[in-house]
Design a protein around this motif. Structure first.
Motif, PDB file in Angstrom:
ATOM      1  N   THR A 151       0.847  -1.192   0.000  1.00 54.68           N
ATOM      2  CA  THR A 151       0.000   0.000   0.000  1.00 54.68           C
ATOM      3  C   THR A 151       0.882   1.242   0.000  1.00 54.68           C
ATOM      4  OG1 THR A 151      -1.736  -1.154   1.229  1.00 54.68           O
ATOM      5  CG2 THR A 151      -1.793   1.255   1.262  1.00 54.68           C
ATOM      6  N   LEU A 152       0.608   2.172  -0.907  1.00 56.35           N
ATOM      7  CA  LEU A 152       1.392   3.404  -1.004  1.00 56.35           C
ATOM      8  C   LEU A 152       0.946   4.390   0.060  1.00 56.35           C
ATOM      9  CD1 LEU A 152       1.391   3.889  -4.868  1.00 56.35           C
ATOM     10  CD2 LEU A 152       3.187   2.903  -3.455  1.00 56.35           C
ATOM     11  N   VAL A 153       1.918   4.971   0.753  1.00 54.59           N
ATOM     12  CA  VAL A 153       1.641   5.963   1.789  1.00 54.59           C
ATOM     13  C   VAL A 153       2.402   7.233   1.436  1.00 54.59           C
ATOM     14  CG1 VAL A 153       1.743   6.481   4.244  1.00 54.59           C
ATOM     15  CG2 VAL A 153       1.414   4.124   3.504  1.00 54.59           C
ATOM     16  N   ASP A 167      -5.456  10.849   3.521  1.00 57.10           N
ATOM     17  CA  ASP A 167      -6.040   9.666   4.146  1.00 57.10           C
ATOM     18  C   ASP A 167      -5.773   8.432   3.296  1.00 57.10           C
ATOM     19  OD1 ASP A 167      -7.116  11.129   6.236  1.00 57.10           O
ATOM     20  OD2 ASP A 167      -9.087  11.329   5.305  1.00 57.10           O
ATOM     21  N   ILE A 168      -5.489   7.316   3.959  1.00 55.25           N
ATOM     22  CA  ILE A 168      -5.351   6.028   3.290  1.00 55.25           C
ATOM     23  C   ILE A 168      -6.584   5.217   3.664  1.00 55.25           C
ATOM     24  CG2 ILE A 168      -3.960   3.948   3.023  1.00 55.25           C
ATOM     25  CD1 ILE A 168      -2.612   6.580   2.083  1.00 55.25           C
ATOM     26  N   ASN A 169      -7.423   4.922   2.663  1.00 54.41           N
ATOM     27  CA  ASN A 169      -8.673   4.201   2.897  1.00 54.41           C
ATOM     28  C   ASN A 169      -8.538   2.743   2.494  1.00 54.41           C
ATOM     29  OD1 ASN A 169     -10.090   6.505   3.806  1.00 54.41           O
ATOM     30  ND2 ASN A 169     -10.358   7.153   1.688  1.00 54.41           N
ATOM     31  N   ALA A 203       6.207   6.026   0.547  1.00 53.18           N
ATOM     32  CA  ALA A 203       6.718   4.776   1.112  1.00 53.18           C
ATOM     33  C   ALA A 203       5.668   3.699   0.909  1.00 53.18           C
ATOM     34  CB  ALA A 203       7.017   4.962   2.592  1.00 53.18           C
ATOM     35  N   ASN A 204       6.072   2.455   1.040  1.00 55.67           N
ATOM     36  CA  ASN A 204       5.161   1.328   0.907  1.00 55.67           C
ATOM     37  C   ASN A 204       5.037   0.618   2.249  1.00 55.67           C
ATOM     38  OD1 ASN A 204       6.555   1.808  -1.696  1.00 55.67           O
ATOM     39  ND2 ASN A 204       5.131   0.283  -2.415  1.00 55.67           N
ATOM     40  N   VAL A 205       3.859   0.070   2.517  1.00 58.84           N
ATOM     41  CA  VAL A 205       3.682  -0.779   3.685  1.00 58.84           C
ATOM     42  C   VAL A 205       4.431  -2.076   3.378  1.00 58.84           C
ATOM     43  CG1 VAL A 205       2.003  -2.042   5.075  1.00 58.84           C
ATOM     44  CG2 VAL A 205       1.477   0.267   4.284  1.00 58.84           C
TER      45      VAL A 205
END
Length: 164
Positions: free
Chosen positions: A29-31, A57-59, A153-155
């Motif tokens: 997931t891209l942050v 926001d990351i949904n 960044a990525n999770v």
């Protein structure tokens, strides 16, 4: 009877209010992140923290899993200021994890920031050969990350987190 009904209704509403749901923030997931304050290599040392925040926001499944403004601490792993003989400045920051407001941790990967200034060594050496000693004082340019600088960044691994 009316008081009993009111108490039961209030209890049900309070349970619904404090109910938490779990969401799975998947790996990859891209942050998007932004640096909060301008940072120069000459003003920080290795091991210091630089503050970033989540820029939107990351949904996940229609639920806000990572809210806008969540703080992310970056660790400085390289900080070299520019110096004589045209040596450029270098600044490296590693972003490892997001610490949610409730204390849960989401690990990050690919969140390194590396900025360098311009190298002026060739200019300094060439002018030194012609003009002698004053040219050795030419410095390279500074490494600076301006406020608002964005990085993504990525999770790194799927993480279950509780959200309200």
């Amino acid at each position: 009877m009316k008081k009993l009904f009111t108490c039961v209704a209030m209890s049900i509403l309070s349970i619904a209010t404090f109910a938490q749901t779990e969401v799975n923030v998947k790996a990859g997931t891209l942050v998007p992140l932004q640096v909060v304050n301008s940072t120069r290599a000459s003003n920080v040392q290795e091991g210091e923290k630089v503050i970033f925040h989540v820029s939107r926001d990351i949904n996940v499944d229609g639920i806000t899993a990572i809210p806008y403004g969540t703080i992310v601490n970056g660790n400085v792993y390289e900080a070299k200021k520019s110096s004589w003989w045209g040596t450029k400045g270098r600044l490296g920051i590693k972003l490892d994890e997001i610490v949610m407001p409730n204390g849960e941790v989401i690990p990050l990967t690919n969140g390194n920031v590396y900025v360098t200034g311009k190298n002026r060594t060739a200019l300094s050496v060439a002018l030194f050969a012609v003009c002698l000693w004053p040219c050795c004082f030419i410095c390279g340019s500074k490494a600076e990350i301006p406020a608002g600088y964005e990085v993504v960044a990525n999770v790194s691994s799927s993480t279950m987190i509780k959200v309200k």
